[in-house]
Design an enzyme around this catalytic site. Structure first.
Site, PDB file in Angstrom:
ATOM      1  N   GLU A   1      35.601  46.768  41.658  1.00  0.00           N
ATOM      2  CA  GLU A   1      34.924  46.748  40.352  1.00  0.00           C
ATOM      3  C   GLU A   1      33.412  46.663  40.552  1.00  0.00           C
ATOM      4  OE1 GLU A   1      36.072  43.500  37.748  1.00  0.00           O
ATOM      5  OE2 GLU A   1      34.340  43.850  36.445  1.00  0.00           O
TER       6      GLU A   1
ATOM      7  N   SER B   1      14.634  32.910  54.069  1.00  0.00           N
ATOM      8  CA  SER B   1      15.540  32.762  52.937  1.00  0.00           C
ATOM      9  C   SER B   1      15.123  31.558  52.113  1.00  0.00           C
ATOM     10  CB  SER B   1      16.994  32.603  53.412  1.00  0.00           C
ATOM     11  OG  SER B   1      17.846  32.429  52.301  1.00  0.00           O
TER      12      SER B   1
ATOM     13  N   ASP C   1      26.621  40.214  55.574  1.00  0.00           N
ATOM     14  CA  ASP C   1      25.778  39.024  55.747  1.00  0.00           C
ATOM     15  C   ASP C   1      26.620  37.795  56.086  1.00  0.00           C
ATOM     16  OD1 ASP C   1      23.126  37.618  55.301  1.00  0.00           O
ATOM     17  OD2 ASP C   1      24.355  36.555  53.834  1.00  0.00           O
TER      18      ASP C   1
ATOM     19  N   ARG D   1      36.358  30.137  42.558  1.00  0.00           N
ATOM     20  CA  ARG D   1      35.431  29.300  43.322  1.00  0.00           C
ATOM     21  C   ARG D   1      35.185  27.969  42.612  1.00  0.00           C
ATOM     22  NH1 ARG D   1      29.723  31.915  45.111  1.00  0.00           N
ATOM     23  NH2 ARG D   1      31.203  33.169  46.304  1.00  0.00           N
TER      24      ARG D   1
ATOM     25  N   TYR E   1      28.173  28.835  57.416  1.00  0.00           N
ATOM     26  CA  TYR E   1      29.288  29.185  56.523  1.00  0.00           C
ATOM     27  C   TYR E   1      30.618  28.794  57.179  1.00  0.00           C
ATOM     28  CZ  TYR E   1      25.952  32.026  53.793  1.00  0.00           C
ATOM     29  OH  TYR E   1      24.885  32.471  53.038  1.00  0.00           O
TER      30      TYR E   1
ATOM     31  N   GLY F   1      29.698  39.055  46.674  1.00  0.00           N
ATOM     32  CA  GLY F   1      30.772  38.287  47.303  1.00  0.00           C
ATOM     33  C   GLY F   1      32.058  38.640  46.593  1.00  0.00           C
TER      34      GLY F   1
ATOM     35  N   SER G   1      23.927  35.719  45.235  1.00  0.00           N
ATOM     36  CA  SER G   1      24.600  35.237  44.006  1.00  0.00           C
ATOM     37  C   SER G   1      24.227  36.052  42.770  1.00  0.00           C
ATOM     38  CB  SER G   1      24.329  33.743  43.772  1.00  0.00           C
ATOM     39  OG  SER G   1      25.127  32.960  44.628  1.00  0.00           O
TER      40      SER G   1
HETATM   41  P1  NDP Z   1      28.317  36.199  43.471  1.00  0.00           P
HETATM   42  O1  NDP Z   1      27.396  35.472  42.575  1.00  0.00           O
HETATM   43  O2  NDP Z   1      28.498  37.646  43.199  1.00  0.00           O
HETATM   44  O3  NDP Z   1      29.729  35.445  43.441  1.00  0.00           O
HETATM   45  C1  NDP Z   1      30.822  36.003  44.113  1.00  0.00           C
HETATM   46  C2  NDP Z   1      32.107  35.374  43.603  1.00  0.00           C
HETATM   47  O4  NDP Z   1      32.303  35.670  42.206  1.00  0.00           O
HETATM   48  C3  NDP Z   1      33.326  35.951  44.288  1.00  0.00           C
HETATM   49  O5  NDP Z   1      33.572  35.346  45.521  1.00  0.00           O
HETATM   50  C4  NDP Z   1      34.405  35.720  43.256  1.00  0.00           C
HETATM   51  O6  NDP Z   1      34.757  34.336  43.297  1.00  0.00           O
HETATM   52  C5  NDP Z   1      33.653  36.001  41.966  1.00  0.00           C
HETATM   53  N1  NDP Z   1      33.687  37.443  41.626  1.00  0.00           N
HETATM   54  C6  NDP Z   1      32.967  38.444  42.205  1.00  0.00           C
HETATM   55  N2  NDP Z   1      33.223  39.619  41.605  1.00  0.00           N
HETATM   56  C7  NDP Z   1      34.093  39.373  40.623  1.00  0.00           C
HETATM   57  C8  NDP Z   1      34.725  40.195  39.660  1.00  0.00           C
HETATM   58  N3  NDP Z   1      34.469  41.503  39.575  1.00  0.00           N
HETATM   59  N4  NDP Z   1      35.594  39.611  38.790  1.00  0.00           N
HETATM   60  C9  NDP Z   1      35.841  38.283  38.830  1.00  0.00           C
HETATM   61  N5  NDP Z   1      35.285  37.450  39.741  1.00  0.00           N
HETATM   62  C10 NDP Z   1      34.408  37.990  40.629  1.00  0.00           C
HETATM   63  O7  NDP Z   1      27.818  36.132  44.975  1.00  0.00           O
HETATM   64  P2  NDP Z   1      27.870  34.925  46.055  1.00  0.00           P
HETATM   65  O8  NDP Z   1      27.460  33.643  45.450  1.00  0.00           O
HETATM   66  O9  NDP Z   1      29.176  34.993  46.744  1.00  0.00           O
HETATM   67  O10 NDP Z   1      26.714  35.395  47.034  1.00  0.00           O
HETATM   68  C11 NDP Z   1      26.819  36.642  47.722  1.00  0.00           C
HETATM   69  C12 NDP Z   1      26.357  36.493  49.147  1.00  0.00           C
HETATM   70  O11 NDP Z   1      24.998  36.087  49.163  1.00  0.00           O
HETATM   71  C13 NDP Z   1      27.051  35.400  49.970  1.00  0.00           C
HETATM   72  O12 NDP Z   1      28.281  35.798  50.472  1.00  0.00           O
HETATM   73  C14 NDP Z   1      26.059  35.160  51.074  1.00  0.00           C
HETATM   74  O13 NDP Z   1      26.173  36.184  52.040  1.00  0.00           O
HETATM   75  C15 NDP Z   1      24.743  35.288  50.341  1.00  0.00           C
HETATM   76  N6  NDP Z   1      24.225  33.956  49.966  1.00  0.00           N
HETATM   77  C16 NDP Z   1      23.065  33.538  50.572  1.00  0.00           C
HETATM   78  C17 NDP Z   1      22.525  32.303  50.304  1.00  0.00           C
HETATM   79  C18 NDP Z   1      21.278  31.898  50.983  1.00  0.00           C
HETATM   80  O14 NDP Z   1      20.871  30.729  50.864  1.00  0.00           O
HETATM   81  N7  NDP Z   1      20.631  32.771  51.699  1.00  0.00           N
HETATM   82  C19 NDP Z   1      23.169  31.368  49.358  1.00  0.00           C
HETATM   83  C20 NDP Z   1      24.367  31.897  48.742  1.00  0.00           C
HETATM   84  C21 NDP Z   1      24.851  33.166  49.037  1.00  0.00           C
HETATM   85  P3  NDP Z   1      36.223  33.742  42.913  1.00  0.00           P
HETATM   86  O15 NDP Z   1      37.219  34.849  43.082  1.00  0.00           O
HETATM   87  O16 NDP Z   1      36.415  32.608  43.812  1.00  0.00           O
HETATM   88  O17 NDP Z   1      36.086  33.307  41.477  1.00  0.00           O
END
Ligand code: NDP
Length: 321
Positions: A295, A154, A49, A230, A54, A286, A210
């Site tokens: 994981e 969305s 996605d 993040r 972005y 993500g 998320s």
């Molecule tokens: P998450 O809530 O899963 O957050 C992902 C982040 O959490 C990672 O980048 C990392 O950040 C941390 N993380 C993930 N797994 C682990 C782990 N096992 N251990 C420790 N830290 C971890 O998802 P996102 O917020 O990234 O959302 C996922 C996708 O959804 C996005 O990429 C996008 O494609 C979509 N999205 C769509 C939106 C919309 O409006 N349509 C809005 C937001 C997202 P770090 O390492 O930096 O701490």
């Protein structure tokens, strides 16, 4: 990997998928992006996605370069992008779903991605200022021109989704088939009863975002904001309040023994919980590094561990019932 149908379509999508928000173009470069995507694809993830906005277009460019480098057969994976906010400060090209922006916007995204078409094109937010019929016609024309195969919404209100479907059906146009809503243990409102006509009656699909509440549901923010997360990024300051909110952190701590009981990490538990919802087609994850993705993908091993008692215990913590 398991696959679910995307709503009422014939398209099968992996239960866990990979998105690029925040990570690609900000935290990770092309090499790291390609490694994370390769690990996902090798594990059976078939959906990637993206969105025009972005990293201001850089995320599409990097993902496009990764597709080229990885050389996967186009039929073997699904890509999406999303339009709404725009890249140019111009009245017709920002915060809109008008016909001009959508028709030009998809061309820009395809150019950056280096692709002939995306599988799903989302309207990234609803636009109250453009008649829904104008948007539906533009999305229909984009599909007819072969630039997208399906389209979705969305963060749209249920009534707006129903309005778009109704318009499309009355005019025999391609209708939206999937919503991309936030969905995690803290944020469940996009599946509340207002959406029953969308999911239960019409069988709309959903690719949810998320799932870990930006990492909060991994437990990594339990004792402050880690420097390499993040939450520590300068332009993500607006997230810090949520990531350090005491009530939320208390709930994460309460969740820990439930996860331990089934042998899962908090991340695996929280992801597997999302997949208990039959209206979820795919959970968009993500990751800023391969280890996180590995994981998270093993969350699939815990899907069957959610008994009614365990679901009730989770509901008691999050006061959802
Ligand atoms: P998450 O809530 O899963 O957050 C992902 C982040 O959490 C990672 O980048 C990392 O950040 C941390 N993380 C993930 N797994 C682990 C782990 N096992 N251990 C420790 N830290 C971890 O998802 P996102 O917020 O990234 O959302 C996922 C996708 O959804 C996005 O990429 C996008 O494609 C979509 N999205 C769509 C939106 C919309 O409006 N349509 C809005 C937001 C997202 P770090 O390492 O930096 O701490």
């Amino acid at each position: 990997m398991n696959y679910r149908y995307l709503g009422q379509t014939g398209l099968q999508i992996s239960e866990l998928s990979l998105g690029s928000w925040v990570t690609v173009g900000n935290q990770v470069d092309l090499d790291a992006t390609a490694s994370i995507m390769a690990a996902a694809y090798d594990a059976g993830v078939n959906f990637f996605d993206n969105a025009e906005v972005y990293a201001a277009g850089k995320s599409e460019e990097i993902m496009g370069a990764a597709f080229k480098r990885l050389g996967w057969r186009r039929g073997s994976y699904l890509v999406s992008t999303k339009l709404y906010w725009g890249l140019h400060q111009n009245p017709n090209e920002q915060n809109t779903l008008n016909r001009k922006y959508l028709i030009e916007g998809i061309d820009g995204s395809l150019r950056r991605l280096g692709l002939d078409y995306v599988d799903i094109l989302y309207c990234h937010r609803a636009d109250p200022n453009t008649p829904v019929g104008e948007t539906v016609w533009a999305m229909h024309n984009i599909i007819e021109r072969g630039k997208a195969l399906y389209w979705g919404t969305s963060e749209w209100e249920a009534a707006d989704i129903l309005g778009a479907i109704d318009f499309a059906e009355r005019h025999h146009l391609h209708k939206p088939v999937v919503e991309q809503p936030v969905y995690n243990l803290f944020e469940q409102h996009r599946f509340d009863s207002a959406y029953d006509p969308v999911y239960k009656n019409l069988g709309y699909g959903s690719t949810t975002w998320s799932p870990l509440a930006s990492g909060l549901l991994t437990g990594k923010y339990n004792s402050g904001i880690p420097a390499d997360s993040r939450g520590a990024m300068e332009n993500m300051g607006w997230l810090q309040e949520q990531l350090t909110d005491k009530a939320r952190l208390r709930k994460v701590a309460e969740l820990q023994p439930l996860a331990r009981e089934i042998g899962a990490s908090l991340a695996q538990f929280s992801l597997a919980w999302c997949l208990q919802n039959p209206h979820v087609s795919s959970v968009l994850t993500g990751a800023s590094r391969v280890g996180q993705l590995e994981e998270n993908l093993t969350a699939l091993n815990f899907i069957d561990k959610f008994t009614p008692d365990l679901m009730a215990a989770v509901d008691r913590i999050f006061h959802t019932k």
